[in-house]
Write a protein that holds these residues in place. Structure first.
Motif: not given
Length: 107
Positions: A41-49, A61-62, A68-74
Motif C-alpha cells: 500500500l505504501f509502494g514497497i512491493w515484493g516484501l511478501a516474496h 519487485w522492489m 517503474v509501475v508506480a512512476g507510470t501510474l503516478g
C-alpha cells in the motif's frame, strides 16, 4: 473382497476430498501476506516474496517493477489532473493484492 476394496476406495476418496477442500488457504504464509499488503500500500512491493524466502523475485519487485509501475501510474494521474485516480487507485490495490498473494504462496 470387492466390498472391502470399495470401502477402502470410499475412505480414500473422502480423505482426498477433504484435503482438496482445505488446500486453498493452507498453502499461504498469512504473515507474509499481511505484511506484503501493508508494505504494498505504501509502494514497497515484493516484501511478501522476501519474507517467504523468494529473495530474487522480491528484489525484482522492489527495485525494478515496483518503481517503474508506480512512476507510470503516478505520471498518468498527474497528467490527467487527478481524474485518472478513479481508475488507478483500484488498479493499484489489485496489483498489491496479487503480488502479495503470489509472494505468500508456499509453492
Amino acid at each position: 473382497m470387492k466390498e472391502k476394496n470399495e470401502q477402502i476406495y470410499e475412505a480414500g476418496f473422502q480423505d482426498g476430498l477433504e484435503a482438496a477442500a482445505s488446500i486453498g488457504d493452507a498453502q499461504r504464509n498469512e504473515t507474509a501476506f499481511v505484511i506484503g499488503m501493508l508494505g504494498g500500500l505504501f509502494g514497497i512491493w515484493g516484501l511478501a516474496h522476501v519474507l517467504n524466502d523468494k529473495v530474487a523475485p522480491g528484489c525484482l519487485w522492489m527495485l525494478i517493477v515496483g518503481p517503474v509501475v508506480a512512476g507510470t501510474l503516478g505520471s498518468i494521474v498527474v497528467s490527467t489532473g487527478g481524474i485518472a485516480a478513479v481508475i488507478i487507485l483500484p488498479l493499484w490495490l489489485y496489483i498489491v493484492y496479487t503480488q502479495a498473494k503470489s509472494g505468500a504462496a508456499r509453492a
